[in-house]
Design a protein around this motif. Structure first.
Motif, PDB file in Angstrom:
ATOM      1  N   ILE A 500      18.154 -43.811  10.169  1.00 44.58           N
ATOM      2  CA  ILE A 500      17.788 -44.464  10.673  1.00 44.58           C
ATOM      3  C   ILE A 500      16.734 -44.538  10.076  1.00 44.58           C
ATOM      4  O   ILE A 500      15.347 -45.852   9.922  1.00 44.58           O
ATOM      5  CB  ILE A 500      17.620 -44.207  11.831  1.00 44.58           C
ATOM      6  N   ALA A 501      15.820 -43.239   9.936  1.00 43.87           N
ATOM      7  CA  ALA A 501      14.350 -43.380   9.080  1.00 43.87           C
ATOM      8  C   ALA A 501      14.485 -43.819   7.085  1.00 43.87           C
ATOM      9  O   ALA A 501      13.335 -44.894   7.341  1.00 43.87           O
ATOM     10  CB  ALA A 501      13.658 -42.239   9.133  1.00 43.87           C
ATOM     11  N   ALA A 502      15.503 -44.003   6.442  1.00 42.37           N
ATOM     12  CA  ALA A 502      15.674 -44.766   5.396  1.00 42.37           C
ATOM     13  C   ALA A 502      16.336 -46.198   5.393  1.00 42.37           C
ATOM     14  O   ALA A 502      15.414 -46.643   5.044  1.00 42.37           O
ATOM     15  CB  ALA A 502      16.941 -43.868   4.757  1.00 42.37           C
ATOM     16  N   PHE A 503      16.541 -46.102   6.665  1.00 44.33           N
ATOM     17  CA  PHE A 503      17.186 -47.796   6.574  1.00 44.33           C
ATOM     18  C   PHE A 503      16.168 -48.497   7.041  1.00 44.33           C
ATOM     19  O   PHE A 503      15.529 -50.000   6.251  1.00 44.33           O
ATOM     20  CB  PHE A 503      18.356 -48.232   7.787  1.00 44.33           C
ATOM     21  N   TYR A 504      14.446 -47.795   8.232  1.00 42.61           N
ATOM     22  CA  TYR A 504      14.606 -48.782   8.257  1.00 42.61           C
ATOM     23  C   TYR A 504      12.407 -48.668   6.696  1.00 42.61           C
ATOM     24  O   TYR A 504      11.876 -49.955   7.379  1.00 42.61           O
ATOM     25  CB  TYR A 504      13.122 -47.959   9.612  1.00 42.61           C
ATOM     26  N   PHE A 505      12.942 -47.643   6.221  1.00 39.09           N
ATOM     27  CA  PHE A 505      12.158 -48.529   5.459  1.00 39.09           C
ATOM     28  C   PHE A 505      12.786 -48.969   3.639  1.00 39.09           C
ATOM     29  O   PHE A 505      11.430 -50.129   3.811  1.00 39.09           O
ATOM     30  CB  PHE A 505      12.131 -46.273   3.870  1.00 39.09           C
ATOM     31  N   MET A 506      13.470 -49.093   3.732  1.00 40.73           N
ATOM     32  CA  MET A 506      13.947 -49.863   2.992  1.00 40.73           C
ATOM     33  C   MET A 506      14.257 -51.577   3.539  1.00 40.73           C
ATOM     34  O   MET A 506      13.572 -52.104   2.930  1.00 40.73           O
ATOM     35  CB  MET A 506      15.472 -49.680   3.104  1.00 40.73           C
ATOM     36  N   TYR A 507      13.818 -51.729   4.552  1.00 35.04           N
ATOM     37  CA  TYR A 507      13.525 -52.708   5.816  1.00 35.04           C
ATOM     38  C   TYR A 507      11.660 -53.038   5.597  1.00 35.04           C
ATOM     39  O   TYR A 507      12.089 -54.234   5.502  1.00 35.04           O
ATOM     40  CB  TYR A 507      14.136 -52.401   7.181  1.00 35.04           C
ATOM     41  N   ASN A 508      11.184 -51.868   6.016  1.00 37.22           N
ATOM     42  CA  ASN A 508       9.850 -51.765   5.508  1.00 37.22           C
ATOM     43  C   ASN A 508       8.833 -51.152   4.765  1.00 37.22           C
ATOM     44  O   ASN A 508       8.981 -49.790   5.196  1.00 37.22           O
ATOM     45  CB  ASN A 508       9.473 -52.445   7.218  1.00 37.22           C
ATOM     46  N   MET A 509       8.947 -51.323   3.857  1.00 34.78           N
ATOM     47  CA  MET A 509       8.601 -49.882   2.588  1.00 34.78           C
ATOM     48  C   MET A 509       7.271 -50.327   2.708  1.00 34.78           C
ATOM     49  O   MET A 509       6.775 -48.903   2.250  1.00 34.78           O
ATOM     50  CB  MET A 509       8.508 -51.137   1.141  1.00 34.78           C
ATOM     51  N   GLN A 510       6.731 -50.749   3.389  1.00 37.05           N
ATOM     52  CA  GLN A 510       4.633 -50.612   3.417  1.00 37.05           C
ATOM     53  C   GLN A 510       5.035 -49.579   4.806  1.00 37.05           C
ATOM     54  O   GLN A 510       3.257 -49.062   4.229  1.00 37.05           O
ATOM     55  CB  GLN A 510       4.193 -51.462   3.508  1.00 37.05           C
ATOM     56  N   ARG A 511       6.194 -49.388   5.285  1.00 34.19           N
ATOM     57  CA  ARG A 511       5.456 -47.753   6.042  1.00 34.19           C
ATOM     58  C   ARG A 511       6.438 -46.602   5.307  1.00 34.19           C
ATOM     59  O   ARG A 511       7.756 -46.407   5.455  1.00 34.19           O
ATOM     60  CB  ARG A 511       6.572 -48.239   7.742  1.00 34.19           C
ATOM     61  N   ARG A 512       5.779 -45.968   5.113  1.00 29.03           N
ATOM     62  CA  ARG A 512       5.775 -44.617   4.140  1.00 29.03           C
ATOM     63  C   ARG A 512       6.629 -43.745   4.474  1.00 29.03           C
ATOM     64  O   ARG A 512       6.773 -43.002   4.847  1.00 29.03           O
ATOM     65  CB  ARG A 512       5.116 -44.504   2.732  1.00 29.03           C
ATOM     66  N   TRP A 513       5.440 -43.029   6.229  1.00 32.36           N
ATOM     67  CA  TRP A 513       6.164 -42.412   6.461  1.00 32.36           C
ATOM     68  C   TRP A 513       7.169 -42.559   6.768  1.00 32.36           C
ATOM     69  O   TRP A 513       8.226 -41.362   7.002  1.00 32.36           O
ATOM     70  CB  TRP A 513       4.869 -42.670   7.504  1.00 32.36           C
ATOM     71  N   PHE A 514       8.038 -43.286   6.490  1.00 27.01           N
ATOM     72  CA  PHE A 514       9.970 -43.686   7.904  1.00 27.01           C
ATOM     73  C   PHE A 514      10.038 -42.395   6.827  1.00 27.01           C
ATOM     74  O   PHE A 514      11.487 -42.075   6.431  1.00 27.01           O
ATOM     75  CB  PHE A 514      10.137 -44.613   7.815  1.00 27.01           C
ATOM     76  N   LEU A 515      10.116 -42.976   5.199  1.00 29.18           N
ATOM     77  CA  LEU A 515      10.351 -41.834   3.834  1.00 29.18           C
ATOM     78  C   LEU A 515      10.365 -41.159   3.733  1.00 29.18           C
ATOM     79  O   LEU A 515      11.349 -40.084   3.368  1.00 29.18           O
ATOM     80  CB  LEU A 515      10.148 -42.766   2.280  1.00 29.18           C
ATOM     81  N   PHE A 516       8.786 -39.832   4.837  1.00 27.85           N
ATOM     82  CA  PHE A 516       8.626 -38.641   4.779  1.00 27.85           C
ATOM     83  C   PHE A 516      10.040 -38.364   6.030  1.00 27.85           C
ATOM     84  O   PHE A 516       9.845 -37.458   5.724  1.00 27.85           O
ATOM     85  CB  PHE A 516       7.353 -39.027   5.273  1.00 27.85           C
ATOM     86  N   VAL A 517       9.961 -38.877   6.648  1.00 28.43           N
ATOM     87  CA  VAL A 517      10.347 -38.479   8.121  1.00 28.43           C
ATOM     88  C   VAL A 517      12.274 -37.823   7.233  1.00 28.43           C
ATOM     89  O   VAL A 517      12.732 -37.426   7.598  1.00 28.43           O
ATOM     90  CB  VAL A 517      10.625 -39.262   8.901  1.00 28.43           C
ATOM     91  N   SER A 518      12.814 -39.414   7.340  1.00 32.21           N
ATOM     92  CA  SER A 518      14.275 -39.607   6.157  1.00 32.21           C
ATOM     93  C   SER A 518      14.119 -38.164   5.587  1.00 32.21           C
ATOM     94  O   SER A 518      14.994 -37.235   4.954  1.00 32.21           O
ATOM     95  CB  SER A 518      14.513 -40.193   5.604  1.00 32.21           C
ATOM     96  N   LEU A 519      13.227 -37.820   4.145  1.00 32.21           N
ATOM     97  CA  LEU A 519      13.717 -36.894   2.881  1.00 32.21           C
ATOM     98  C   LEU A 519      12.794 -35.234   3.787  1.00 32.21           C
ATOM     99  O   LEU A 519      14.071 -34.101   3.947  1.00 32.21           O
ATOM    100  CB  LEU A 519      11.964 -37.085   2.023  1.00 32.21           C
ATOM    101  N   SER A 520      12.362 -35.189   4.813  1.00 33.18           N
ATOM    102  CA  SER A 520      11.990 -33.429   5.824  1.00 33.18           C
ATOM    103  C   SER A 520      13.315 -33.661   6.747  1.00 33.18           C
ATOM    104  O   SER A 520      13.532 -32.620   6.634  1.00 33.18           O
ATOM    105  CB  SER A 520      10.909 -34.309   6.238  1.00 33.18           C
ATOM    106  N   THR A 521      12.987 -34.976   6.956  1.00 36.07           N
ATOM    107  CA  THR A 521      14.944 -34.380   8.047  1.00 36.07           C
ATOM    108  C   THR A 521      16.460 -33.898   7.107  1.00 36.07           C
ATOM    109  O   THR A 521      16.500 -32.598   7.412  1.00 36.07           O
ATOM    110  CB  THR A 521      15.239 -35.789   8.244  1.00 36.07           C
TER     111      THR A 521
END
Length: 693
Positions: A500-521
């Motif tokens: 979910i975090a990875a796809f939300y980041f791909m949908y809105n790349m300005q919210r980089r903290w979703f990428l951080f959540v996906s990578l840390s998880t």
């Protein structure tokens, strides 16, 4: 489609606390319904008072109070209906009454496997000393009798009140059949034989369902009359009508390993094809004209008739509800948010049966549609093709990727495997499935016409056989599927956070903290998997399995193992009770030996009845043991006793005795009276010991 504001998806937001309430109700089913009901009424009254005195109390300054009350009310409502739905909470449940006989109504279509007929039934009356008293509760019945094949839905049957609780899983990795039935509100089962039951009358079930089941049997008979290959008939019956009784395990395995098992579960895709056919035949268009409203009502009724014929599975019910709402919206020209429709259909189904939340088909169906609604547009935007056909192929690929990604954690958690070539296999079946659905529907709807019906049957049969051959080829391609995936519940949830975090980041790349959540998880997930692998590589243990009257001992040395058993690896009992344990313990290389075999490994030696596993020595005591005593020089620590073997009990004081299920109850009772450390496997969970080296 991702909502930019929660106001776009109000039903989804309101569904969440309701789902939370159901989940708590499943975990704590014995809560007092009266307490939950009173609490909900107090909150409702408080909500009404707050709305009446909204300005006087200046609640506009704290607008969150109203939302909090609504969420609390929905949470308690979900908990309350779950507790009330649990039949064990009823005061007149048959298990709480003394009875000699039970009067039951068959509530499902009896299934015949070999010489055993199995079905579920509702208990309506408990009879004791010639007097009957009202009862309720569901019971799973298995009858070993040729005449039992004539039993039917809605029949009233008199049976002896000899039932038992469904047994829990006894061995590592074993399927939890008790929990599976509990999720269907069934907690007891009974085994009957010839002349232990009597049909008193028929027609006690729902007449609509009875008619639908009879009609489905007639339609299956029509398929058999126009087709010759048994496998093709079974697939056609399952795919078109949801009749799975004749489907073989080999066919199921082929579809499962190729990621196409979803087509064997009548679901949204099948209902969409039926809807498309009906909309084309009736010429349904947008608008609220009188003729269009009549057409819309006709299509909705026919879709629900089809859902009825397929057994009202959760996937079909969800699809029928969604399409019915879409038709209403198109007819009256209203904007419809797909996520709201999905949430609304889930809310209606869970109000009827909150236990559907535990159904794997229900979960897979809803997650797949969420993937199609939310993830598919994101995947589709990854690539752009000017060519029309290339764009259509990529559209189909994006649909398959989105559905597979969102359902992967569920498939891995429940079925312990994941297909690799799902994209290719799903593309290959698009055209055959459409042909099968249209040809099969035409064959079943049209009257029996000598040449036309046979032609449709021929087309249907050979399309299925061709599709099966293609899937069988993909199944046997190297690395067609990843198996033996055993995830914990925490790892299962971590996977969803990653996705979910990875796809939300791909949908809105300005919210980089979703990428951080996906990578840390992802890091946490990898650490958990690595820790399990590290522990598995260093594990050295012996597990004494409960295989009822059979023997099963697993010796584990890291990823290597030895299994002592009298079962062949092709035996159903081995596949059901032993193999899952080997897979869950990550034993990839193992040898299977019999009770009388000899085997030598650096860490394992078996010579006749004596077994040496690293620092543990075990003596297998059975009828093959020639002595009545145990020589002290053997230095054994554990005795594995089977088949009521006679032994001098005076020598057992310093030993651990393990008795398997082949021993009689009288023999086990005798062992319990001996002052010795005794572990009984019969009707108990498996017993494990670890090596100290």
């Amino acid at each position: 489609m991702i909502a930019k504001h929660k106001g776009e998806i109000p039903v989804v937001i309101l569904l969440l606390p309701f789902l939370a309430g159901i989940s708590i109700g499943l975990c704590y089913p014995t809560a007092k319904a009266i307490t939950l009901g009173v609490s909900a009424l107090i909150l409702i009254a408080l909500f009404v008072v707050f709305n009446i005195a909204y300005r006087r109390l200046q609640l506009y300054k704290n607008s969150w109070t109203g939302s909090l009350l609504i969420y609390a009310i929905l949470f308690l409502a979900g908990w309350l209906i779950t507790v009330q739905h649990n039949q064990l909470n009823s005061n007149i449940h048959f298990s709480k009454q003394s009875a000699k006989y039970l009067l039951v109504h068959i509530n499902s279509e009896p299934k015949v496997k070999g010489d055993v007929v199995r079905f579920s039934a509702d208990v309506v009356q408990s009879i004791d000393k010639g007097k009957g008293s009202p009862s309720n509760g569901a019971l799973l019945l298995s009858i070993k009798d040729e005449l039992a094949a004539n039993l039917f839905y809605g029949a009233e049957v008199l049976i002896p009140a000899k039932y038992a609780e469904v047994e829990p899983p006894y061995n590592p990795g074993e399927f939890n059949y008790k929990q599976y039935l509990a999720n269907k509100n069934i907690y007891h089962q009974a085994y009957l034989y010839t002349k232990q039951y009597r049909v008193t009358k028929g027609g006690c079930g729902n007449p609509i369902i009875a008619y639908a089941l009879k009609t489905r049997q007639n339609l299956v008979a029509k398929l058999r009359a126009n087709m010759s290959d048994t496998t093709a008939i079974a697939v056609a019956s399952t795919l078109i009508l949801g009749y799975k009784a004749d489907l073989s395990n080999d066919v199921l395995q082929a579809y499962s390993k190729t990621g196409t098992i979803h087509i064997l579960s009548v679901s949204g895709g099948h209902v969409a094809i039926i809807y498309g056919l009906l909309a084309w035949a009736l010429g349904l268009r947008k608008g609220a004209s009188r003729s269009n409203i009549i057409k819309a009502i006709t299509i909705i009724v026919l879709i629900w008739v089809y859902a009825l014929l397929t057994g009202f599975s959760p996937a079909v019910n969800r699809a029928a509800l969604m399409i019915s709402m879409v038709i209403c919206g198109r007819t009256f020209a209203r904007y419809i948010n797909s996520l709201n429709i999905l949430a609304c259909s889930a809310f209606i189904l869970l109000l009827y049966d909150p236990y559907l939340l535990t159904d794997v088909g229900f979960q897979l169906s809803y997650f797949a549609v969420v993937g199609l609604i939310v993830f598919q547009p994101i995947v589709y935007n990854w690539l752009y093709f000017k060519n029309t056909w290339a764009d259509k192929i990529w559209m189909a690929c994006s649909v398959s990727i989105a559905a597979q990604v969102i359902t992967f954690p569920l498939s891995a958690y429940y079925f312990h495997q994941a297909p690799v070539y799902f994209l290719l296999s799903n593309l290959l079946i698009v055209l055959p499935v459409a042909v099968i659905m249209y040809a099969g529907t035409a064959l079943l709807i049209l009257p029996q016409v000598p040449y036309l019906s046979k032609a449709l049957g021929f087309l249907l049969e050979h399309t299925i056989l061709l599709m099966n051959k293609a899937l069988a080829f993909i199944e046997h391609v190297p690395f067609a599927s990843i198996g033996k995936i055993w995830l914990t519940r925490c790892e299962h949830l971590l996977l969803y956070v990653i996705i979910i975090a990875a796809f939300y980041f791909m949908y809105n790349m300005q919210r980089r903290w979703f990428l951080f959540v996906s990578l840390s998880t992802s890091l946490l997930f990898c650490m958990s998997i690595s820790l399990k692998k590290f522990r598995a590589d260093g594990a050295r243990s012996i597990t004494f399995l409960n295989l009822r009257k059979n023997t099963g001992i697993v010796f584990r040395n890291g990823t290597e193992g030895v299994v002592i058993t009298n079962l062949a690896d092709t035996d159903k009992a081995f596949q059901y009770a032993v193999q899952p344990g080997l897979d869950s313990m990550r034993i990839t290389r193992y040898s299977i030996i019999g009770l009388n075999d000899t085997l030598h490994r650096p860490w394992f030696i078996k010579q006749q009845n004596l077994v040496q596993f690293i620092d543990i020595r075990i003596l297998l005591l059975n009828q093959m043991w020639p002595l009545k005593s145990i020589p002290q020089q053997m230095g054994v620590s554990y005795l594995y006793v089977s088949n009521n073997v006679r032994i001098d009990t005076r020598q057992l004081s310093k030993l651990v005795l393990i008795a398997d299920g082949s021993n009689s109850d009288a023999y086990i009772d005798k062992l319990k009276n001996i002052p010795v450390n005794c572990r009984i496997l019969k009707r108990n969970k498996s017993f494990s010991i670890a090596s100290k080296q």
